[in-house]
Design a protein around this motif. Structure first.
Motif, PDB file in Angstrom:
ATOM      1  N   VAL A 109       9.591   7.007   1.870  1.00  0.00           N
ATOM      2  CA  VAL A 109       8.744   7.061   0.680  1.00  0.00           C
ATOM      3  C   VAL A 109       7.874   5.809   0.596  1.00  0.00           C
ATOM      4  CG1 VAL A 109       8.773   7.085  -1.849  1.00  0.00           C
ATOM      5  CG2 VAL A 109      10.360   8.534  -0.568  1.00  0.00           C
ATOM      6  N   GLU A 110       8.460   4.672   0.910  1.00  0.00           N
ATOM      7  CA  GLU A 110       7.785   3.399   0.723  1.00  0.00           C
ATOM      8  C   GLU A 110       6.588   3.210   1.660  1.00  0.00           C
ATOM      9  OE1 GLU A 110       9.920  -0.567  -0.692  1.00  0.00           O
ATOM     10  OE2 GLU A 110      10.281  -0.123   1.426  1.00  0.00           O
ATOM     11  N   GLU A 111       6.729   3.578   2.907  1.00  0.00           N
ATOM     12  CA  GLU A 111       5.636   3.367   3.858  1.00  0.00           C
ATOM     13  C   GLU A 111       4.365   4.135   3.478  1.00  0.00           C
ATOM     14  OE1 GLU A 111       4.689   3.257   8.625  1.00  0.00           O
ATOM     15  OE2 GLU A 111       6.629   4.000   7.953  1.00  0.00           O
ATOM     16  N   PRO A 112       4.445   5.445   3.193  1.00  0.00           N
ATOM     17  CA  PRO A 112       3.211   6.131   2.782  1.00  0.00           C
ATOM     18  C   PRO A 112       2.697   5.649   1.428  1.00  0.00           C
ATOM     19  CG  PRO A 112       5.052   7.679   2.830  1.00  0.00           C
ATOM     20  CD  PRO A 112       5.545   6.394   3.380  1.00  0.00           C
ATOM     21  N   LEU A 113       3.605   5.199   0.550  1.00  0.00           N
ATOM     22  CA  LEU A 113       3.177   4.639  -0.732  1.00  0.00           C
ATOM     23  C   LEU A 113       2.360   3.371  -0.505  1.00  0.00           C
ATOM     24  CD1 LEU A 113       3.213   4.422  -3.831  1.00  0.00           C
ATOM     25  CD2 LEU A 113       5.446   3.283  -3.617  1.00  0.00           C
ATOM     26  N   MET A 114       2.880   2.478   0.321  1.00  0.00           N
ATOM     27  CA  MET A 114       2.160   1.239   0.626  1.00  0.00           C
ATOM     28  C   MET A 114       0.803   1.545   1.261  1.00  0.00           C
ATOM     29  SD  MET A 114       3.958  -1.367  -0.255  1.00  0.00           S
ATOM     30  CE  MET A 114       5.557  -1.374  -1.024  1.00  0.00           C
ATOM     31  N   SER A 115       0.799   2.471   2.184  1.00  0.00           N
ATOM     32  CA  SER A 115      -0.433   2.839   2.869  1.00  0.00           C
ATOM     33  C   SER A 115      -1.467   3.397   1.883  1.00  0.00           C
ATOM     34  CB  SER A 115      -0.122   3.867   3.956  1.00  0.00           C
ATOM     35  OG  SER A 115      -1.282   4.237   4.632  1.00  0.00           O
ATOM     36  N   ALA A 116      -1.034   4.288   1.010  1.00  0.00           N
ATOM     37  CA  ALA A 116      -1.948   4.895   0.037  1.00  0.00           C
ATOM     38  C   ALA A 116      -2.498   3.855  -0.936  1.00  0.00           C
ATOM     39  CB  ALA A 116      -1.234   6.014  -0.722  1.00  0.00           C
ATOM     40  N   VAL A 117      -1.641   2.968  -1.405  1.00  0.00           N
ATOM     41  CA  VAL A 117      -2.091   1.943  -2.350  1.00  0.00           C
ATOM     42  C   VAL A 117      -3.040   0.960  -1.673  1.00  0.00           C
ATOM     43  CG1 VAL A 117      -1.337   0.001  -3.781  1.00  0.00           C
ATOM     44  CG2 VAL A 117      -0.118   2.181  -3.911  1.00  0.00           C
ATOM     45  N   MET A 118      -2.751   0.602  -0.427  1.00  0.00           N
ATOM     46  CA  MET A 118      -3.650  -0.311   0.271  1.00  0.00           C
ATOM     47  C   MET A 118      -5.017   0.342   0.501  1.00  0.00           C
ATOM     48  SD  MET A 118      -2.100  -3.105   0.291  1.00  0.00           S
ATOM     49  CE  MET A 118      -3.211  -4.083   1.300  1.00  0.00           C
ATOM     50  N   ARG A 119      -5.046   1.629   0.813  1.00  0.00           N
ATOM     51  CA  ARG A 119      -6.334   2.331   0.932  1.00  0.00           C
ATOM     52  C   ARG A 119      -7.053   2.345  -0.416  1.00  0.00           C
ATOM     53  NH1 ARG A 119      -3.320   6.011   3.842  1.00  0.00           N
ATOM     54  NH2 ARG A 119      -3.321   7.436   2.069  1.00  0.00           N
ATOM     55  N   TYR A 120      -6.300   2.665  -1.472  1.00  0.00           N
ATOM     56  CA  TYR A 120      -6.874   2.761  -2.817  1.00  0.00           C
ATOM     57  C   TYR A 120      -7.495   1.437  -3.259  1.00  0.00           C
ATOM     58  CZ  TYR A 120      -7.106   3.420  -7.872  1.00  0.00           C
ATOM     59  OH  TYR A 120      -7.530   3.485  -9.177  1.00  0.00           O
ATOM     60  N   THR A 121      -6.832   0.342  -2.911  1.00  0.00           N
ATOM     61  CA  THR A 121      -7.308  -0.981  -3.325  1.00  0.00           C
ATOM     62  C   THR A 121      -8.190  -1.644  -2.258  1.00  0.00           C
ATOM     63  OG1 THR A 121      -5.319  -2.093  -2.489  1.00  0.00           O
ATOM     64  CG2 THR A 121      -5.305  -1.364  -4.804  1.00  0.00           C
ATOM     65  N   ARG A 122      -8.519  -0.887  -1.223  1.00  0.00           N
ATOM     66  CA  ARG A 122      -9.344  -1.382  -0.112  1.00  0.00           C
ATOM     67  C   ARG A 122      -8.754  -2.666   0.477  1.00  0.00           C
ATOM     68  NH1 ARG A 122     -15.377   0.041  -2.356  1.00  0.00           N
ATOM     69  NH2 ARG A 122     -14.934   2.249  -2.587  1.00  0.00           N
ATOM     70  N   ASN A 123      -7.426  -2.611   0.682  1.00  0.00           N
ATOM     71  CA  ASN A 123      -6.661  -3.700   1.300  1.00  0.00           C
ATOM     72  C   ASN A 123      -6.661  -4.997   0.491  1.00  0.00           C
ATOM     73  OD1 ASN A 123      -5.682  -2.263   3.557  1.00  0.00           O
ATOM     74  ND2 ASN A 123      -7.718  -2.416   4.470  1.00  0.00           N
ATOM     75  N   ASN A 124      -6.924  -4.903  -0.795  1.00  0.00           N
ATOM     76  CA  ASN A 124      -6.851  -6.072  -1.659  1.00  0.00           C
ATOM     77  C   ASN A 124      -5.396  -6.224  -2.111  1.00  0.00           C
ATOM     78  OD1 ASN A 124      -6.773  -7.662  -4.116  1.00  0.00           O
ATOM     79  ND2 ASN A 124      -9.011  -7.527  -4.131  1.00  0.00           N
ATOM     80  N   GLN A 125      -4.712  -7.215  -1.560  1.00  0.00           N
ATOM     81  CA  GLN A 125      -3.285  -7.386  -1.833  1.00  0.00           C
ATOM     82  C   GLN A 125      -3.003  -7.739  -3.285  1.00  0.00           C
ATOM     83  OE1 GLN A 125      -1.492 -10.008   1.033  1.00  0.00           O
ATOM     84  NE2 GLN A 125      -2.417  -8.908   2.745  1.00  0.00           N
ATOM     85  N   SER A 126      -3.866  -8.496  -3.914  1.00  0.00           N
ATOM     86  CA  SER A 126      -3.663  -8.840  -5.329  1.00  0.00           C
ATOM     87  C   SER A 126      -3.711  -7.585  -6.199  1.00  0.00           C
ATOM     88  CB  SER A 126      -4.707  -9.850  -5.805  1.00  0.00           C
ATOM     89  OG  SER A 126      -4.522 -11.070  -5.143  1.00  0.00           O
ATOM     90  N   LYS A 127      -4.721  -6.741  -5.953  1.00  0.00           N
ATOM     91  CA  LYS A 127      -4.819  -5.488  -6.705  1.00  0.00           C
ATOM     92  C   LYS A 127      -3.651  -4.568  -6.373  1.00  0.00           C
ATOM     93  CE  LYS A 127      -9.821  -5.381  -7.306  1.00  0.00           C
ATOM     94  NZ  LYS A 127     -11.076  -4.665  -6.967  1.00  0.00           N
ATOM     95  N   ALA A 128      -3.285  -4.496  -5.095  1.00  0.00           N
ATOM     96  CA  ALA A 128      -2.178  -3.622  -4.681  1.00  0.00           C
ATOM     97  C   ALA A 128      -0.865  -4.059  -5.328  1.00  0.00           C
ATOM     98  CB  ALA A 128      -2.042  -3.616  -3.165  1.00  0.00           C
ATOM     99  N   SER A 129      -0.632  -5.360  -5.408  1.00  0.00           N
ATOM    100  CA  SER A 129       0.604  -5.832  -6.024  1.00  0.00           C
ATOM    101  C   SER A 129       0.635  -5.475  -7.506  1.00  0.00           C
ATOM    102  CB  SER A 129       0.796  -7.338  -5.811  1.00  0.00           C
ATOM    103  OG  SER A 129      -0.203  -8.080  -6.467  1.00  0.00           O
ATOM    104  N   THR A 130      -0.507  -5.514  -8.164  1.00  0.00           N
ATOM    105  CA  THR A 130      -0.586  -5.111  -9.567  1.00  0.00           C
ATOM    106  C   THR A 130      -0.331  -3.614  -9.711  1.00  0.00           C
ATOM    107  OG1 THR A 130      -2.131  -6.886 -10.085  1.00  0.00           O
ATOM    108  CG2 THR A 130      -2.087  -5.019 -11.599  1.00  0.00           C
ATOM    109  N   VAL A 131      -0.966  -2.819  -8.867  1.00  0.00           N
ATOM    110  CA  VAL A 131      -0.787  -1.364  -8.913  1.00  0.00           C
ATOM    111  C   VAL A 131       0.685  -0.994  -8.712  1.00  0.00           C
ATOM    112  CG1 VAL A 131      -1.294   0.804  -7.696  1.00  0.00           C
ATOM    113  CG2 VAL A 131      -3.148  -0.799  -8.218  1.00  0.00           C
TER     114      VAL A 131
END
Length: 104
Positions: free
Chosen positions: A64-86
């Protein structure tokens, strides 16, 4: 996305590198995500032929975690700060997870 949105989200498949039965389950796209996960787990356990599995928790989380991380990183355009917030994770934890799944 709220919890109810996540509950009504759907998958097209659940895949794993694990050689056991959790490998590839076609899911019902009209069912909530949680129902599809339950169906995949039922199939996994039914095909064990009485063998006692180990590390099921980690196996499911990684699936579950790997596709979640992948989807969020795509959604945030690899912005780790935004991804961590999401994700509701601190940035250090996010980086650890990204490294775990070879996404960094």
């Amino acid at each position: 996305m709220t919890q109810s949105d996540l509950d009504s989200a759907t998958l097209t498949s659940v895949e794993t590198d694990n050689s056991e039965s959790f490998a590839h389950t076609i899911v019902d796209q009209s069912q909530p995500l949680r129902d599809n996960i339950a169906m995949a787990l039922d199939k996994y356990f039914s095909e064990l032929d009485g063998q006692l599995p180990t590390d099921v928790y980690d196996m499911v989380l990684s699936q579950v975690e790997e596709p979640l991380m992948s989807a969020v990183m795509r959604y945030t355009r690899n912005n780790q700060s935004k991804a961590s917030t999401v994700l509701g994770l601190n940035r250090g934890t996010l980086r650890k997870k990204l490294k775990q799944y070879d996404m960094l």
